[in-house]
Scaffold this motif. Structure first.
Motif, PDB file in Angstrom:
ATOM      1  N   ASP A 158      -0.960  48.574 -65.348  1.00 47.32           N
ATOM      2  CA  ASP A 158      -0.152  47.668 -66.191  1.00 47.32           C
ATOM      3  C   ASP A 158      -1.333  46.470 -66.426  1.00 47.32           C
ATOM      4  O   ASP A 158      -1.184  45.425 -67.149  1.00 47.32           O
ATOM      5  CB  ASP A 158       0.955  46.740 -65.818  1.00 47.32           C
ATOM      6  CG  ASP A 158       0.742  46.105 -64.455  1.00 47.32           C
ATOM      7  OD1 ASP A 158      -0.611  46.149 -64.063  1.00 47.32           O
ATOM      8  OD2 ASP A 158       1.470  45.382 -63.922  1.00 47.32           O
ATOM      9  N   VAL A 159      -2.639  46.750 -66.172  1.00 47.17           N
ATOM     10  CA  VAL A 159      -3.877  46.065 -66.386  1.00 47.17           C
ATOM     11  C   VAL A 159      -3.797  45.436 -67.662  1.00 47.17           C
ATOM     12  O   VAL A 159      -4.007  46.246 -68.716  1.00 47.17           O
ATOM     13  CB  VAL A 159      -5.235  46.512 -65.932  1.00 47.17           C
ATOM     14  CG1 VAL A 159      -5.613  48.011 -66.777  1.00 47.17           C
ATOM     15  CG2 VAL A 159      -6.247  45.591 -66.014  1.00 47.17           C
ATOM     16  N   ALA A 160      -3.853  44.177 -68.082  1.00 50.58           N
ATOM     17  CA  ALA A 160      -3.820  43.653 -69.318  1.00 50.58           C
ATOM     18  C   ALA A 160      -3.807  41.950 -69.195  1.00 50.58           C
ATOM     19  O   ALA A 160      -3.583  41.513 -68.168  1.00 50.58           O
ATOM     20  CB  ALA A 160      -2.285  43.881 -70.230  1.00 50.58           C
ATOM     21  N   SER A 161      -4.022  41.283 -70.461  1.00 54.19           N
ATOM     22  CA  SER A 161      -4.207  39.898 -70.347  1.00 54.19           C
ATOM     23  C   SER A 161      -2.651  39.431 -70.681  1.00 54.19           C
ATOM     24  O   SER A 161      -1.980  40.106 -71.263  1.00 54.19           O
ATOM     25  CB  SER A 161      -5.093  39.531 -71.393  1.00 54.19           C
ATOM     26  OG  SER A 161      -4.848  38.089 -71.713  1.00 54.19           O
ATOM     27  N   VAL A 162      -2.261  38.289 -69.870  1.00 55.91           N
ATOM     28  CA  VAL A 162      -0.892  37.901 -70.055  1.00 55.91           C
ATOM     29  C   VAL A 162      -1.091  36.587 -71.153  1.00 55.91           C
ATOM     30  O   VAL A 162      -0.051  35.830 -71.099  1.00 55.91           O
ATOM     31  CB  VAL A 162      -0.439  37.428 -68.752  1.00 55.91           C
ATOM     32  CG1 VAL A 162      -0.424  38.637 -67.866  1.00 55.91           C
ATOM     33  CG2 VAL A 162      -1.100  36.255 -67.877  1.00 55.91           C
ATOM     34  N   ARG A 163      -2.202  36.457 -71.761  1.00 48.99           N
ATOM     35  CA  ARG A 163      -2.179  35.309 -72.439  1.00 48.99           C
ATOM     36  C   ARG A 163      -1.179  34.968 -73.625  1.00 48.99           C
ATOM     37  O   ARG A 163      -0.655  33.879 -73.701  1.00 48.99           O
ATOM     38  CB  ARG A 163      -3.748  35.333 -73.330  1.00 48.99           C
ATOM     39  CG  ARG A 163      -4.106  34.061 -74.176  1.00 48.99           C
ATOM     40  CD  ARG A 163      -5.544  34.262 -74.951  1.00 48.99           C
ATOM     41  NE  ARG A 163      -5.400  35.555 -75.472  1.00 48.99           N
ATOM     42  CZ  ARG A 163      -5.244  35.699 -76.882  1.00 48.99           C
ATOM     43  NH1 ARG A 163      -4.513  34.608 -77.557  1.00 48.99           N
ATOM     44  NH2 ARG A 163      -5.342  36.955 -77.362  1.00 48.99           N
ATOM     45  N   GLU A 164      -0.718  36.291 -74.201  1.00 47.00           N
ATOM     46  CA  GLU A 164       0.235  35.826 -75.343  1.00 47.00           C
ATOM     47  C   GLU A 164       1.576  35.563 -74.697  1.00 47.00           C
ATOM     48  O   GLU A 164       2.216  34.847 -75.234  1.00 47.00           O
ATOM     49  CB  GLU A 164       0.255  37.112 -75.948  1.00 47.00           C
ATOM     50  CG  GLU A 164      -0.846  37.340 -77.112  1.00 47.00           C
ATOM     51  CD  GLU A 164      -0.712  38.623 -77.932  1.00 47.00           C
ATOM     52  OE1 GLU A 164       0.245  39.407 -77.559  1.00 47.00           O
ATOM     53  OE2 GLU A 164      -1.373  38.748 -78.861  1.00 47.00           O
ATOM     54  N   ILE A 165       1.807  36.075 -73.460  1.00 48.35           N
ATOM     55  CA  ILE A 165       3.363  35.764 -72.727  1.00 48.35           C
ATOM     56  C   ILE A 165       3.345  34.424 -72.711  1.00 48.35           C
ATOM     57  O   ILE A 165       4.344  33.789 -72.487  1.00 48.35           O
ATOM     58  CB  ILE A 165       3.286  36.819 -71.621  1.00 48.35           C
ATOM     59  CG1 ILE A 165       3.624  38.205 -72.196  1.00 48.35           C
ATOM     60  CG2 ILE A 165       4.308  36.401 -70.792  1.00 48.35           C
ATOM     61  CD1 ILE A 165       3.476  39.531 -71.090  1.00 48.35           C
ATOM     62  N   VAL A 166       2.044  33.947 -71.774  1.00 45.65           N
ATOM     63  CA  VAL A 166       2.102  32.484 -71.106  1.00 45.65           C
ATOM     64  C   VAL A 166       2.094  31.639 -72.588  1.00 45.65           C
ATOM     65  O   VAL A 166       2.908  30.427 -72.596  1.00 45.65           O
ATOM     66  CB  VAL A 166       0.705  32.421 -70.538  1.00 45.65           C
ATOM     67  CG1 VAL A 166       0.481  30.744 -70.143  1.00 45.65           C
ATOM     68  CG2 VAL A 166       0.884  33.387 -69.168  1.00 45.65           C
ATOM     69  N   GLU A 167       1.585  31.932 -73.578  1.00 41.94           N
ATOM     70  CA  GLU A 167       1.417  31.100 -74.882  1.00 41.94           C
ATOM     71  C   GLU A 167       2.832  30.900 -75.234  1.00 41.94           C
ATOM     72  O   GLU A 167       3.490  29.750 -75.651  1.00 41.94           O
ATOM     73  CB  GLU A 167       0.556  31.366 -75.855  1.00 41.94           C
ATOM     74  CG  GLU A 167      -0.912  31.215 -75.473  1.00 41.94           C
ATOM     75  CD  GLU A 167      -1.880  31.985 -76.615  1.00 41.94           C
ATOM     76  OE1 GLU A 167      -1.437  32.670 -77.418  1.00 41.94           O
ATOM     77  OE2 GLU A 167      -3.048  31.826 -76.472  1.00 41.94           O
ATOM     78  N   ALA A 168       3.596  32.078 -75.520  1.00 36.58           N
ATOM     79  CA  ALA A 168       5.154  32.141 -75.963  1.00 36.58           C
ATOM     80  C   ALA A 168       6.045  31.121 -75.122  1.00 36.58           C
ATOM     81  O   ALA A 168       6.811  30.628 -75.691  1.00 36.58           O
ATOM     82  CB  ALA A 168       5.307  33.659 -76.193  1.00 36.58           C
ATOM     83  N   ALA A 169       5.951  31.477 -73.789  1.00 37.60           N
ATOM     84  CA  ALA A 169       6.598  30.727 -72.719  1.00 37.60           C
ATOM     85  C   ALA A 169       6.419  29.180 -72.935  1.00 37.60           C
ATOM     86  O   ALA A 169       7.357  28.441 -72.868  1.00 37.60           O
ATOM     87  CB  ALA A 169       6.450  31.420 -71.407  1.00 37.60           C
ATOM     88  N   LEU A 170       5.235  28.827 -72.717  1.00 37.33           N
ATOM     89  CA  LEU A 170       4.842  27.447 -72.802  1.00 37.33           C
ATOM     90  C   LEU A 170       5.241  26.820 -74.290  1.00 37.33           C
ATOM     91  O   LEU A 170       5.692  25.695 -74.316  1.00 37.33           O
ATOM     92  CB  LEU A 170       3.484  27.279 -72.726  1.00 37.33           C
ATOM     93  CG  LEU A 170       2.903  27.479 -71.020  1.00 37.33           C
ATOM     94  CD1 LEU A 170       1.210  26.989 -71.232  1.00 37.33           C
ATOM     95  CD2 LEU A 170       3.591  26.829 -70.373  1.00 37.33           C
ATOM     96  N   LYS A 171       5.494  27.411 -75.450  1.00 40.48           N
ATOM     97  CA  LYS A 171       5.791  27.054 -76.636  1.00 40.48           C
ATOM     98  C   LYS A 171       7.233  26.612 -76.681  1.00 40.48           C
ATOM     99  O   LYS A 171       7.450  25.829 -77.431  1.00 40.48           O
ATOM    100  CB  LYS A 171       5.535  28.336 -77.719  1.00 40.48           C
ATOM    101  CG  LYS A 171       5.627  27.650 -79.257  1.00 40.48           C
ATOM    102  CD  LYS A 171       5.192  28.589 -80.308  1.00 40.48           C
ATOM    103  CE  LYS A 171       5.746  28.257 -81.490  1.00 40.48           C
ATOM    104  NZ  LYS A 171       5.129  29.101 -82.529  1.00 40.48           N
ATOM    105  N   VAL A 172       7.868  27.558 -76.123  1.00 38.75           N
ATOM    106  CA  VAL A 172       9.607  27.254 -75.640  1.00 38.75           C
ATOM    107  C   VAL A 172       9.753  25.947 -74.801  1.00 38.75           C
ATOM    108  O   VAL A 172      10.529  25.104 -75.245  1.00 38.75           O
ATOM    109  CB  VAL A 172      10.045  28.253 -75.310  1.00 38.75           C
ATOM    110  CG1 VAL A 172      11.629  28.202 -74.989  1.00 38.75           C
ATOM    111  CG2 VAL A 172      10.091  29.488 -76.203  1.00 38.75           C
ATOM    112  N   GLY A 173       9.076  26.187 -73.713  1.00 36.94           N
ATOM    113  CA  GLY A 173       8.938  24.742 -72.886  1.00 36.94           C
ATOM    114  C   GLY A 173      10.062  25.034 -71.822  1.00 36.94           C
ATOM    115  O   GLY A 173      10.565  26.122 -71.751  1.00 36.94           O
ATOM    116  N   GLY A 174       9.889  24.135 -70.776  1.00 38.24           N
ATOM    117  CA  GLY A 174      10.820  24.371 -69.693  1.00 38.24           C
ATOM    118  C   GLY A 174      10.121  25.056 -68.475  1.00 38.24           C
ATOM    119  O   GLY A 174      10.588  25.204 -67.275  1.00 38.24           O
ATOM    120  N   VAL A 175       8.813  25.604 -68.630  1.00 36.52           N
ATOM    121  CA  VAL A 175       8.161  26.422 -67.521  1.00 36.52           C
ATOM    122  C   VAL A 175       7.693  25.129 -66.401  1.00 36.52           C
ATOM    123  O   VAL A 175       6.966  24.507 -66.887  1.00 36.52           O
ATOM    124  CB  VAL A 175       7.147  27.190 -68.143  1.00 36.52           C
ATOM    125  CG1 VAL A 175       6.286  27.905 -66.917  1.00 36.52           C
ATOM    126  CG2 VAL A 175       7.514  28.061 -69.214  1.00 36.52           C
TER     127      VAL A 175
END
Length: 341
Positions: free
Chosen positions: A202-219
């Protein structure tokens, strides 16, 4: 530390590595910069406060074997591994510094393939490679090639607070995809095990996932479950926040081929390394929205809410089994599969 000699388990992300870190860290006096996150937090990186801003740094040595594996290679792993450590600290990755150590006699063609992959992965993630060091060791003194990467990032939101110690009762736990893919893919390749469905890292960057989660908030907290897998990451959350985590086995996404291979090899998939996943702790009122945002991304299609945080039985991780009872998910002693990252 009671042992006289170091063994592989001491570098594998479990309880034995905790012992080694205590030995390494015990005589280090200056352990953080100002009020930043430093050694004592044992997080995925550190922060350096500059006024109201925060720089994030992280460093990782990559010794994966084999250096080419299903779904990736040492170069891709070296970049994404460090990018992911920066991202789960809540920062935007900006730059990479690399140290490459090569064994005498290593084929130039293989070296070029690894470096090309490293450069391509950095470019895809808009991260600059700004400095480095390269050395060659005598034949037999190192196994092919080792890459160490240090990352630099920047936390743009002055109010953002992402730490392993932030979990509170009621928070929900989200995993961004299936677990155990990387470690099982490497192990199956080494052992020559084949399945109807190909096992791929599954080697991959999680940048987009983190950005999407932080944009919603609550993390409130994030970890990438590398050495020691999901089991180790969950236990670190529980220990550092002094809470208990309650999961359900049926809600944890595990690919059928990974489950089958784990059964065959006698491995616990929750303790196997991932290299492109994020474990998030999210406020309950935001959890469904965060999950939706993650699932809209290609790498997040298998994301799931797998449990919640409670106050009773602090520092334990428990999971409801398919028959209705609960089992304790312990922190691994060491990585079940050596040299996976």
């Amino acid at each position: 530390m009671k042992q006289e000699f170091i063994d592989l388990a001491h570098g594998a992300g479990g309880t034995k590595m905790d012992e080694l870190l205590e030995l390494i860290m015990k005589n280090i006096k200056y352990r953080k910069v100002g009020e930043g996150i430093g050694l004592d937090e044992k997080d995925d990186g550190a922060t350096i406060p500059i006024g109201n801003k925060r720089i994030v740094t992280s460093i990782d040595g990559h010794t994966v074997h084999p250096i080419f594996f299903p779904g990736g290679d040492l170069g891709k792993l070296a970049i994404t591994g460090t990018i992911n450590d920066i991202c789960v600290m809540g920062a935007k990755p900006l730059a990479i510094l690399s140290s490459i150590i090569i064994e005498e006699g290593f084929p130039v063609k293989k070296l070029q393939a690894i470096i090309d992959s490293l450069a391509k992965t950095a470019e895809e993630n808009q991260v600059a490679i700004i400095a480095g060091d390269t050395k060659v060791m005598p034949r037999g003194t190192i196994d092919e090639m080792v890459i160490t990467t240090a990352g630099i990032g920047f936390i743009e939101d002055e109010q953002l607070d992402i730490q392993d110690s932030n979990l509170q009762p009621g928070d929900k736990l989200i995993i961004s995809g299936t677990v155990g893919d990387h470690g099982i893919a490497l192990m199956a390749g080494r052992e020559g095990i084949s399945f109807e469905t190909e096992l791929v890292s599954d080697v991959a960057s999680v940048r987009e996932i983190v950005e999407a989660a932080l944009k919603v908030g609550g993390v409130v907290a994030m970890k990438d479950p590398t050495r020691g897998g999901l089991a180790s990451a969950l236990n670190e959350f529980a220990e550092k926040s002094n809470v208990s985590l309650w999961l359900e086995d049926e809600k944890i996404p595990i690919a059928p081929a990974v489950y089958a291979a784990s059964e065959m090899l006698g491995l616990e998939p929750l303790g196997v390394t991932c290299e492109g996943r994020v474990l998030l702790a999210v406020k309950a009122e935001k959890a469904t929205e965060v999950l939706k945002a993650i699932k809209e991304l290609p790498l997040g299609k298998n994301a799931a809410i797998i449990g919640e945080v409670r106050a009773e039985r602090p520092r334990y991780v428990l999971s409801k089994t398919v028959v209705g009872g609960h089992r304790i998910i312990e922190k691994p002693i060491g990585e079940q599969i050596p040299r996976v990252c």
